[in-house]
Design an enzyme around this catalytic site. Structure first.
Site, mmCIF file in Angstrom:
data_model
loop_
_atom_site.group_PDB
_atom_site.id
_atom_site.type_symbol
_atom_site.label_atom_id
_atom_site.label_comp_id
_atom_site.label_asym_id
_atom_site.label_seq_id
_atom_site.Cartn_x
_atom_site.Cartn_y
_atom_site.Cartn_z
ATOM 1 N N LYS A 82 0.769 -1.255 -0.028
ATOM 2 C CA LYS A 82 0.089 -0.127 0.031
ATOM 3 C C LYS A 82 0.809 1.293 0.046
ATOM 4 C CE LYS A 82 -2.470 -0.317 3.702
ATOM 5 N NZ LYS A 82 -2.038 -1.520 4.448
ATOM 6 N N ARG A 100 -10.167 2.902 9.974
ATOM 7 C CA ARG A 100 -9.757 1.416 10.496
ATOM 8 C C ARG A 100 -10.919 0.896 10.664
ATOM 9 N NH1 ARG A 100 -4.451 0.222 10.994
ATOM 10 N NH2 ARG A 100 -2.942 2.074 11.268
ATOM 11 N N ARG A 110 11.646 -11.009 5.129
ATOM 12 C CA ARG A 110 12.321 -9.686 5.146
ATOM 13 C C ARG A 110 13.515 -9.574 6.284
ATOM 14 N NH1 ARG A 110 8.209 -4.826 5.786
ATOM 15 N NH2 ARG A 110 7.747 -5.606 7.828
ATOM 16 N N ARG A 132 13.097 -8.998 11.948
ATOM 17 C CA ARG A 132 12.394 -8.276 13.382
ATOM 18 C C ARG A 132 11.387 -9.194 13.804
ATOM 19 N NH1 ARG A 132 10.439 -3.090 9.774
ATOM 20 N NH2 ARG A 132 8.725 -4.085 10.221
ATOM 21 N N ARG A 162 -1.091 -10.789 12.967
ATOM 22 C CA ARG A 162 -1.258 -9.462 12.162
ATOM 23 C C ARG A 162 -2.521 -9.613 11.191
ATOM 24 N NH1 ARG A 162 4.129 -7.334 10.408
ATOM 25 N NH2 ARG A 162 3.079 -5.379 9.660
#
Length: 213
Positions: free
Chosen positions: A13, A88, A127, A160, A171
């Site tokens: 996004k 949201r 990542r 991370r 999430r």
């Protein structure tokens, strides 16, 4: 042109928002940035918001909407703007619609960038970040020359905590619960357009431009 960008974490996004902003010369507005700015400048709204943030509570919708209203009245928004990370919830969406109406404005489109869940998990869990200089790599799409070592500074690459698989899956669950009602809300209003988020950044952007014609 007034746009909202929706999509799960990891669909790209932010990247598309930057491209849209440049192409159409409209600012990309993030509620997080507005909040931080108001708090830093110690405005009335900033002080109200900080009282909630200091207690670890969510800033109430009416304060967020007031900040939004103040922001979209600024000069750089006269041709429109893109919202990323807001609204949201359905309650925020309704309040935002009312606020636009009050200001004689109209939401044009809601772009939902759609990427299959397993692909998002692969993108986020792959990542790696250099703990010395912060450079970002991806084990599949953008690997370092030497495994676990940063090309730029030779620092150690780490994953991370919020990129670990169980956290990513969590999430995504949170996203689905909170955003699904929002997707239905915009679908019912006829504003929602789904954009396929697979492929190269430029390919996805071409699809976005097609939709915005």
């Amino acid at each position: 042109m007034i746009l909202i960008l929706l999509g799960a974490p990891g669909v790209g996004k932010g990247t598309q928002g930057v491209l849209i902003s440049k192409e159409y010369n409209i600012p990309q507005i993030s509620t997080g940035d507005i909040l931080r700015k108001e708090v830093k400048e110690q405005t009335e709204l900033g002080k109200k918001a900080k009282a909630y943030m200091d207690k670890g509570e969510l800033v109430p919708d009416d304060i967020i909407i007031d900040m939004m209203e103040k922001r979209i009245k600024q000069e750089d928004c006269k041709n429109g703007f893109i919202l990323d990370g807001f609204p949201r919830t359905t309650a925020q969406a309704k309040a935002f619609d009312e606020m636009l109406q009050k200001n004689g404005l109209n939401l044009d489109k809601v772009l939902l960038i759609d990427v299959p869940e397993e692909e998002i998990i692969s993108r986020l869990t792959g990542r790696r970040v250099c703990e010395s200089c912060g450079a970002v790599y991806h084990i599949k799409y953008n690997p370092p020359k030497e495994d676990g070592v940063c090309d730029k500074c030779g620092g150690k690459l780490i994953q991370r905590d919020d990129d670990k698989e169980e956290v990513v899956r969590n999430r995504l669950e949170v996203y689905k619960k909170s955003t699904m009602p929002l997707i239905y809300y915009y679908k019912n209003s006829g504003k929602l357009v789904v954009v396929d988020g697979m492929g190269e950044i430029e390919e996805i952007f071409e699809r976005v431009k097609e939709v915005l014609k």
